[in-house]
Design a protein around this motif. Structure first.
Motif, short mmCIF file in Angstrom:
data_model
loop_
_atom_site.label_atom_id
_atom_site.label_comp_id
_atom_site.label_asym_id
_atom_site.label_seq_id
_atom_site.Cartn_x
_atom_site.Cartn_y
_atom_site.Cartn_z
N ALA A 1 25.85 28.79 39.89
CA ALA A 1 25.92 28.88 41.35
C ALA A 1 27.16 28.19 41.94
CB ALA A 1 24.65 28.29 41.96
N ASP A 2 27.56 27.06 41.37
CA ASP A 2 28.70 26.32 41.93
C ASP A 2 29.94 26.41 41.06
OD1 ASP A 2 27.57 24.95 39.89
OD2 ASP A 2 27.69 22.97 40.85
N SER A 3 30.02 27.47 40.26
CA SER A 3 31.17 27.66 39.37
C SER A 3 32.14 28.66 39.98
CB SER A 3 30.71 28.15 37.99
OG SER A 3 31.82 28.50 37.19
N VAL A 4 33.38 28.21 40.25
CA VAL A 4 34.43 29.08 40.78
C VAL A 4 35.65 28.94 39.87
CG1 VAL A 4 35.92 29.63 42.72
CG2 VAL A 4 33.60 28.79 43.13
N VAL A 5 36.17 30.06 39.39
CA VAL A 5 37.29 30.05 38.45
C VAL A 5 38.47 30.82 39.05
CG1 VAL A 5 38.05 30.62 36.12
CG2 VAL A 5 35.66 29.99 36.52
N ALA A 6 39.63 30.20 39.07
CA ALA A 6 40.84 30.89 39.52
C ALA A 6 41.30 31.84 38.42
CB ALA A 6 41.93 29.88 39.86
N VAL A 7 41.68 33.06 38.79
CA VAL A 7 41.99 34.08 37.78
C VAL A 7 43.22 34.89 38.18
CG1 VAL A 7 39.59 34.31 37.05
CG2 VAL A 7 40.46 35.75 38.92
N ARG A 8 43.72 35.63 37.20
CA ARG A 8 44.71 36.68 37.40
C ARG A 8 44.07 38.00 36.98
NH1 ARG A 8 49.84 35.29 38.62
NH2 ARG A 8 50.51 33.13 38.30
N VAL A 9 44.39 39.06 37.73
CA VAL A 9 43.70 40.34 37.54
C VAL A 9 44.70 41.42 37.17
CG1 VAL A 9 42.17 42.05 38.58
CG2 VAL A 9 41.98 39.64 39.24
N GLY A 10 44.39 42.16 36.11
CA GLY A 10 45.16 43.33 35.74
C GLY A 10 46.57 43.03 35.28
N PRO A 11 47.34 44.08 35.00
CA PRO A 11 48.71 43.91 34.49
C PRO A 11 49.62 43.16 35.46
CG PRO A 11 47.95 46.18 34.20
CD PRO A 11 46.95 45.50 35.06
N ALA A 12 49.38 43.32 36.77
CA ALA A 12 50.24 42.66 37.75
C ALA A 12 49.90 41.19 37.92
CB ALA A 12 50.13 43.37 39.10
N GLY A 13 48.74 40.76 37.44
CA GLY A 13 48.36 39.36 37.55
C GLY A 13 48.05 38.92 38.96
N ALA A 14 47.42 39.80 39.75
CA ALA A 14 47.06 39.43 41.12
C ALA A 14 46.12 38.23 41.11
CB ALA A 14 46.38 40.61 41.82
N LEU A 15 46.36 37.31 42.06
CA LEU A 15 45.57 36.08 42.09
C LEU A 15 44.22 36.30 42.76
CD1 LEU A 15 48.32 33.49 43.10
CD2 LEU A 15 47.43 34.00 40.82
N GLY A 16 43.20 35.63 42.22
CA GLY A 16 41.87 35.75 42.80
C GLY A 16 40.96 34.66 42.28
N THR A 17 39.70 34.75 42.65
CA THR A 17 38.68 33.82 42.15
C THR A 17 37.47 34.62 41.69
OG1 THR A 17 37.68 33.53 44.35
CG2 THR A 17 39.42 31.96 43.69
N VAL A 18 36.77 34.06 40.72
CA VAL A 18 35.55 34.67 40.20
C VAL A 18 34.42 33.66 40.37
CG1 VAL A 18 34.37 35.26 38.06
CG2 VAL A 18 36.53 36.32 38.60
N SER A 19 33.30 34.14 40.87
CA SER A 19 32.14 33.28 41.09
C SER A 19 30.87 34.09 40.95
CB SER A 19 32.21 32.63 42.48
OG SER A 19 32.24 33.62 43.49
N ALA A 20 29.73 33.40 41.03
CA ALA A 20 28.45 34.09 40.98
C ALA A 20 28.21 34.81 42.31
CB ALA A 20 27.34 33.10 40.72
N PRO A 21 27.56 35.98 42.30
CA PRO A 21 27.22 36.64 43.56
C PRO A 21 26.33 35.73 44.41
CG PRO A 21 26.92 38.12 41.69
CD PRO A 21 27.16 36.76 41.13
N THR A 22 26.55 35.73 45.70
CA THR A 22 25.75 34.90 46.61
C THR A 22 24.66 35.74 47.27
OG1 THR A 22 27.27 35.36 48.44
CG2 THR A 22 27.73 33.43 47.06
N PRO A 23 23.59 35.08 47.74
CA PRO A 23 22.52 35.85 48.40
C PRO A 23 23.01 36.68 49.58
CG PRO A 23 21.80 33.61 47.92
CD PRO A 23 23.27 33.66 47.61
N GLY A 24 24.05 36.21 50.27
CA GLY A 24 24.56 36.94 51.43
C GLY A 24 25.63 37.96 51.09
#
Length: 281
Positions: A158-181
């Motif tokens: 629930a409280d785990s957030v990981v900074a990531v790069r996505v795809g070949p371009a390495g777009a910046l983002g975060t990955v976390s657990a889905p929230t109830p809302g």
């Protein structure tokens, strides 16, 4: 039959049984043939022993039970060794310093997600906020350490957030657990990807860790998962998506704790030989 002869036959039976167990565990292709011949040879012997006293038959049965248990233990050890070999030879661990470990306990959080306990601790050099991986990618991070064990917060808690790069371009983002809302319905065990730059992920994009200073709590370049669907465009600057984790949180077994490689000396300055745009030549 004389007691001495019975004892010799018991020795023969036990020896052949052990030989068949070893052949099975070693994956010998001739094991089935040996087993068939053994059945032909041992059949008459077993019939002779059928007249043996009950105490001798009880000893034979107890020995069979012991050998079956031994076979099961050896098979489990071979499976663990195979998983450890896969881990050590995977792209996740290549070129990294690590401490292999085995999951010895697991716990589901009331708020969602999972934590596991592994059989290495401070006596093995483990520290909090160390990265934990499996052969297929990121497992999580160490959140508590005792002398002999460590607790790991598994990716998707629930409280785990990981900074990531996505795809070949390495777009910046975060990955976390889905929230109830969350506005989107996501499959059980999936993760929510939210890009922090204007970009649109594509189904099949591989999501990897961005990395942290001194590789704590997450080393860079580790596979987190794969984009399986992209959320509808509702006019937001950065899109969100669903990610399938690289590891199955319900089947974590053999893992490795990455040993951070902190930089101990200043990074050397480099002089560029390429003129800056618009500069005089």
């Amino acid at each position: 039959m004389q007691p001495a002869a019975r004892r010799r036959l018991l020795v023969v039976l036990a020896s052949l049984t052990v030989a068949l167990l070893v052949a099975d565990l070693a994956g010998w292709s001739g094991a089935d043939g040996v087993r068939s011949v053994g059945g032909l040879v041992l059949g008459p012997v077993q019939r002779v022993l059928s007249g043996a006293p009950r105490d001798e038959l009880a000893r034979v049965e107890a020995e069979n039970v012991r050998l079956r248990a031994l076979s099961g233990e050896q098979e489990q050890r071979l499976e663990e060794l195979g998983r450890l070999e896969d881990l050590m030879g995977s792209a996740t661990t290549t070129g990294r310093t690590l401490v292999p470990a085995r999951v010895v306990a697991t716990d589901l959080s009331p708020l969602g997600g999972r934590s596991v306990t592994i059989d290495v601790g401070s006596r093995d050099g483990i520290r909090t906020d160390s990265t934990v991986v499996a052969a297929d990618g990121l497992v999580g991070r160490v959140v508590a350490v005792s002398p002999w064990t460590s607790d790991v917060q598994v990716l998707g808690s629930a409280d785990s957030v990981v900074a990531v790069r996505v795809g070949p371009a390495g777009a910046l983002g975060t990955v976390s657990a889905p929230t109830p809302g969350d506005s989107e319905s996501r499959p059980r065990g999936s993760l929510r990807l939210e890009l922090v730059v204007p970009s649109t992920p594509v189904v099949g994009d591989v999501v990897r860790t961005l990395g942290s200073v001194d590789e704590t709590p997450y080393a860079a370049g580790l596979v987190v998962g794969t984009v399986t669907s992209v959320d509808p465009d509702r006019g937001q600057r950065a899109r969100s998506a669903t990610v399938r984790p690289a590891i199955d949180p319900d089947a974590i077994d053999v893992v490795a704790v990455l040993v951070p490689t902190a930089r101990t000396s200043p990074r050397p300055a480099v002089r560029s030989t390429t003129p800056a745009p618009g500069s005089a030549r």
